[in-house]
Design a protein around this motif. Structure first.
Motif, PDB file in Angstrom:
ATOM      1  N   THR A   1      -5.825   7.981   5.710  1.00  0.00           N
ATOM      2  CA  THR A   1      -6.783   7.550   6.729  1.00  0.00           C
ATOM      3  C   THR A   1      -6.687   6.069   7.062  1.00  0.00           C
ATOM      4  OG1 THR A   1      -8.433   7.094   5.014  1.00  0.00           O
ATOM      5  CG2 THR A   1      -8.439   9.305   5.986  1.00  0.00           C
ATOM      6  N   THR A   2      -6.047   5.272   6.222  1.00  0.00           N
ATOM      7  CA  THR A   2      -6.096   3.819   6.384  1.00  0.00           C
ATOM      8  C   THR A   2      -5.151   3.351   7.490  1.00  0.00           C
ATOM      9  OG1 THR A   2      -4.651   3.796   4.434  1.00  0.00           O
ATOM     10  CG2 THR A   2      -6.949   3.205   4.095  1.00  0.00           C
ATOM     11  N   LEU A   3      -5.384   2.128   7.969  1.00  0.00           N
ATOM     12  CA  LEU A   3      -4.743   1.654   9.191  1.00  0.00           C
ATOM     13  C   LEU A   3      -3.241   1.495   9.083  1.00  0.00           C
ATOM     14  CD1 LEU A   3      -7.142  -1.109  10.598  1.00  0.00           C
ATOM     15  CD2 LEU A   3      -6.810   1.219  11.429  1.00  0.00           C
ATOM     16  N   GLU A   4      -2.711   1.199   7.887  1.00  0.00           N
ATOM     17  CA  GLU A   4      -1.278   0.905   7.807  1.00  0.00           C
ATOM     18  C   GLU A   4      -0.426   2.093   8.247  1.00  0.00           C
ATOM     19  OE1 GLU A   4      -2.084   2.439   3.577  1.00  0.00           O
ATOM     20  OE2 GLU A   4      -3.153   1.490   5.242  1.00  0.00           O
ATOM     21  N   TRP A   5      -0.992   3.303   8.204  1.00  0.00           N
ATOM     22  CA  TRP A   5      -0.247   4.488   8.616  1.00  0.00           C
ATOM     23  C   TRP A   5      -0.365   4.746  10.120  1.00  0.00           C
ATOM     24  CZ3 TRP A   5       2.811   6.196   4.868  1.00  0.00           C
ATOM     25  CH2 TRP A   5       2.452   5.919   3.536  1.00  0.00           C
ATOM     26  N   ARG A   6      -1.031   3.853  10.859  1.00  0.00           N
ATOM     27  CA  ARG A   6      -1.283   4.066  12.289  1.00  0.00           C
ATOM     28  C   ARG A   6      -0.531   3.086  13.179  1.00  0.00           C
ATOM     29  NH1 ARG A   6      -3.659   8.603  13.897  1.00  0.00           N
ATOM     30  NH2 ARG A   6      -4.998   7.549  15.420  1.00  0.00           N
ATOM     31  N   THR A   7       0.438   2.376  12.648  1.00  0.00           N
ATOM     32  CA  THR A   7       1.184   1.417  13.456  1.00  0.00           C
ATOM     33  C   THR A   7       2.011   2.152  14.513  1.00  0.00           C
ATOM     34  OG1 THR A   7       2.970   1.448  11.807  1.00  0.00           O
ATOM     35  CG2 THR A   7       1.318  -0.300  11.630  1.00  0.00           C
TER      36      THR A   7
ATOM     37  N   PRO B   1      -5.787  -2.696  16.631  1.00  0.00           N
ATOM     38  CA  PRO B   1      -6.631  -1.495  16.553  1.00  0.00           C
ATOM     39  C   PRO B   1      -8.111  -1.850  16.492  1.00  0.00           C
ATOM     40  CG  PRO B   1      -5.674  -1.973  14.421  1.00  0.00           C
ATOM     41  CD  PRO B   1      -5.070  -2.960  15.372  1.00  0.00           C
ATOM     42  N   THR B   2      -8.926  -0.866  16.739  1.00  0.00           N
ATOM     43  CA  THR B   2     -10.375  -0.980  16.559  1.00  0.00           C
ATOM     44  C   THR B   2     -10.799   0.057  15.528  1.00  0.00           C
ATOM     45  OG1 THR B   2     -10.713  -1.709  18.833  1.00  0.00           O
ATOM     46  CG2 THR B   2     -12.628  -0.816  17.674  1.00  0.00           C
ATOM     47  N   VAL B   3     -11.617  -0.357  14.576  1.00  0.00           N
ATOM     48  CA  VAL B   3     -12.031   0.515  13.474  1.00  0.00           C
ATOM     49  C   VAL B   3     -13.420   1.066  13.763  1.00  0.00           C
ATOM     50  CG1 VAL B   3     -12.745   0.503  11.043  1.00  0.00           C
ATOM     51  CG2 VAL B   3     -10.574  -0.532  11.714  1.00  0.00           C
ATOM     52  N   TYR B   4     -13.593   2.357  13.521  1.00  0.00           N
ATOM     53  CA  TYR B   4     -14.864   3.032  13.789  1.00  0.00           C
ATOM     54  C   TYR B   4     -15.510   3.605  12.532  1.00  0.00           C
ATOM     55  CZ  TYR B   4     -13.193   2.881  18.604  1.00  0.00           C
ATOM     56  OH  TYR B   4     -12.727   2.467  19.833  1.00  0.00           O
ATOM     57  N   ARG B   5     -14.814   3.573  11.403  1.00  0.00           N
ATOM     58  CA  ARG B   5     -15.320   4.294  10.230  1.00  0.00           C
ATOM     59  C   ARG B   5     -14.726   3.670   8.971  1.00  0.00           C
ATOM     60  NH1 ARG B   5     -15.125   9.373  10.983  1.00  0.00           N
ATOM     61  NH2 ARG B   5     -14.941   9.235  13.244  1.00  0.00           N
TER      62      ARG B   5
ATOM     63  N   GLU C   1     -10.031   6.237  14.642  1.00  0.00           N
ATOM     64  CA  GLU C   1     -10.424   7.345  15.523  1.00  0.00           C
ATOM     65  C   GLU C   1     -11.925   7.301  15.774  1.00  0.00           C
ATOM     66  OE1 GLU C   1      -9.066  11.248  14.513  1.00  0.00           O
ATOM     67  OE2 GLU C   1      -7.152  10.528  13.719  1.00  0.00           O
ATOM     68  N   PRO C   2     -12.355   7.291  17.027  1.00  0.00           N
ATOM     69  CA  PRO C   2     -13.798   7.280  17.323  1.00  0.00           C
ATOM     70  C   PRO C   2     -14.482   8.512  16.745  1.00  0.00           C
ATOM     71  CG  PRO C   2     -12.502   6.802  19.300  1.00  0.00           C
ATOM     72  CD  PRO C   2     -11.534   7.264  18.243  1.00  0.00           C
ATOM     73  N   ALA C   3     -15.781   8.391  16.505  1.00  0.00           N
ATOM     74  CA  ALA C   3     -16.545   9.497  15.936  1.00  0.00           C
ATOM     75  C   ALA C   3     -16.577  10.672  16.898  1.00  0.00           C
ATOM     76  CB  ALA C   3     -17.966   9.048  15.614  1.00  0.00           C
ATOM     77  N   ALA C   4     -16.377  11.870  16.324  1.00  0.00           N
ATOM     78  CA  ALA C   4     -16.445  13.097  17.123  1.00  0.00           C
ATOM     79  C   ALA C   4     -17.744  13.830  16.788  1.00  0.00           C
ATOM     80  CB  ALA C   4     -15.247  13.990  16.813  1.00  0.00           C
TER      81      ALA C   4
END
Length: 587
Positions: free
Chosen positions: A527-533, A548-552, A571-574
């Protein structure tokens, strides 16, 4: 290579990219390249320390069988092995390696806030390593005073390396502390000032928390080692008497007077015990993130874990003298330090309970990183329990300077953090290289290392209870040491050589996998940001045109109502799948 504040102006961002091989891979200001430089250098000196420990074990198992291991060589091996493992390997690897690589990526920033100083920190660290290794080639060789470098022995004639060796050791430590300070200021400032939008402190992964607090400890504790190194260097070179008392040396009165060896012990251990947590806290954070990911479950008690890290950091400064019970301290001081030692076990135990509860009813995937993390929990609990014995004054006095201490110390400060190092390398290897390693070879590496380490250090506790002293070149015929102790020494040595040889599996796996199959951008479903580059592995600048923008928070695993079994931080809240966020626990 500072980055402009406006992240979406591509032409300005490109202007700062490295354009030559030298600026990209040698004099690099990219935190990821610097992290790899730190890690490779630390692992290189760690292999040297491993070879030295193998020669020490050969001497203990088969005394007088190796002409190339003289008594002075043995004590030099003990000293350099201990200093490399604690300072030049583990501290540099956890903070310079994992800290450098993960902090900007996990916090959503482009780089460290001071990239040029970050580059300098590595090259100064490399200089400290070169100075240390140079001591093998000077007259008298490296110092053989023991890794704690206690005076007056460290600078007196008769101690191996008492001239050039001890001076080079002290200078190397001073240079290392300069490197650490430059890196440490970067880590702290980046965490406090360069987090992306939405990344509040209570949304940071525990890896960042552990590295952050450990760096603060280092910035506060390393000055004690620096001043003691400077003072002892002056004692050894110009005849001052900070630590050196007036003693007979080779039958002659020396030129020192009035120095206090106990003062050095206080300064050394005021650094030395926080150093345990400078290594342990990053390990705690890394284990927490890897456990949650491979158990597919949010970390249990995130806020408790954060405050436990902070509490451990604060308490680590008031327990240092439990290393000095045999120095003749006042019994009231002994009571104080025994009490604080027991108190610091409380937040440490909270972390262990939370790890176990994270595993409870989790969807555990026994991949290589998870195996090493579970091995760490077993080993750390075992080492912590034996530490309770040594934290008690009455029990510590007869066990001090026996193999019980060697077994305890290596379980806590040797095996445990090294298991975390392997877990973290296996976990983030796909992110760093873009390749996937051989899982089967990794599992063999774990079992050989884990079981082999226990076959080395568990018997040492028994040797310590028998009264077998540590740091002896050879025991000879001794009435209070039974013959079975020597047989056990032989068995320990075979196990040590086996574990050392088993590390070849690790290196073969890592190097072969560089030419292996490509990994997915997020192979573990983390879930952490380093895997979202946007690029895999991440390029210079990490995030392309926009941050990025963090939502959670960082641990939304197995969220009810979610489309998959994890939700990334950006990822924004669903609706119906918001998860839990420590920033908004009721939202």
């Amino acid at each position: 290579m500072a980055y402009v504040a406006i992240a979406d102006r591509d032409h300005e961002h490109e202007l700062h990219d490295p354009h030559t091989f030298i600026t990209k891979y040698v004099w690099s200001q990219d935190h990821k390249v610097i992290a790899i430089q730190y890690s490779l250098t630390a692992i290189f000196v760690g292999v040297i320390a491993l070879l030295l420990s193998g020669m020490m074990r050969l001497q203990l198992a088969f005394p007088d069988s190796f002409s190339f291991i003289a008594p002075q060589d043995y004590y030099q091996f003990v000293t350099i092995h201990g200093m490399i493992m604690v300072i030049y390997l583990l501290t540099a690897l956890f903070l310079g390696g994992f800290g450098n690589y993960l902090i900007p990526l996990m916090c959503g920033s482009r780089d460290m806030v001071f990239p040029f100083m970050n580059m300098l920190s590595y090259w100064v660290y490399l200089l400290s390593v070169i100075i240390l290794l140079t001591s093998f080639f000077v007259p008298g060789g490296p110092t053989g005073a023991g890794w704690t470098l206690y005076p007056p022995q460290a600078v007196m004639q008769g101690t191996p390396g008492s001239s050039w060796g001890i001076i080079l050791m002290l200078v190397s430590l001073g240079v290392f502390i300069v490197a650490f300070t430059m890196g440490g200021l970067n880590y702290v400032t980046t965490v406090l000032q360069a987090r992306c939008k939405g990344m509040t402190l209570m949304r940071m992964p525990l890896s960042v928390w552990g590295i952050f607090i450990a760096t603060i400890l280092g910035l506060l504790a390393f000055p004690a080692l620096l001043v003691s190194a400077i003072m002892m260097t002056l004692d050894a070179t110009i005849g001052t008497s900070f630590f050196m008392p007036a003693v007979l040396e080779a039958g002659m009165q020396n030129d020192h007077e009035g120095g206090s060896p106990i003062l050095f012990q206080h300064l050394f251990w005021f650094f030395g015990h926080p150093e345990v947590y400078i290594v342990a806290l990053p390990a705690f954070g890394l284990v927490s993130d890897i456990l949650a990911c491979h158990a597919r479950k949010n970390i249990f008690g995130y806020r408790q874990m954060v405050w436990a890290i902070v509490a451990i950091g604060g308490l680590s400064f008031i327990v240092w003298a439990h290393h000095m019970y045999v120095s003749g301290m006042d019994p009231y001081f002994g009571f104080f330090f025994a009490t604080t030692t027991l108190i610091i076990a409380v937040p440490t135990a909270i972390k262990v309970y939370n790890w176990v509860l994270t595993l409870y009813e989790g969807d555990i995937h026994l991949r290589v990183p998870m195996l090493f993390c579970i091995g760490f929990i077993f080993t750390f609990i075992h080492g912590g329990l034996t530490g309770l014995f040594l934290g008690n004054v009455v029990v510590d006095l007869p066990l001090s300077d026996t193999y019980f201490v060697v077994g305890h110390f290596h379980m806590v400060m040797g095996v445990s953090p090294v298991l975390v190092v392997f877990a973290a390398i296996y976990h983030w290897y796909p992110k760093i290289t873009g390749k996937m390693y051989n899982e089967t070879m990794g599992k063999w590496h774990f079992w050989f290392t884990f079981l082999g380490a226990y076959s080395i250090y568990l018997p040492m506790h028994y040797l310590g209870i028998l009264g077998v002293p540590r740091r002896y070149f050879s025991y000879g015929p001794t009435e209070f040491i039974p013959e079975s102790a020597q047989a056990m020494n032989v068995g320990i040595t075979y196990s040590a050589l086996f574990v050392a040889a088993a590390q070849i599996l690790f290196f073969v796996n890592m190097f072969m996998s560089l030419r292996g199959k490509k990994s997915d951008p997020n192979p573990w479903g983390a879930t952490t940001l380093e895997w979202r580059t946007p690029q895999h592995p991440p390029k210079h600048g990490n995030w392309g045109p926009s941050l990025p923008t963090v939502y959670r928070w960082a641990y939304d695993y197995s969220v009810p109502g979610a489309a998959k079994d994890f939700i990334s931080q950006d990822e924004p809240a669903a609706p119906g799948a918001e998860g839990f966020d420590p920033e908004h626990p009721n939202g």
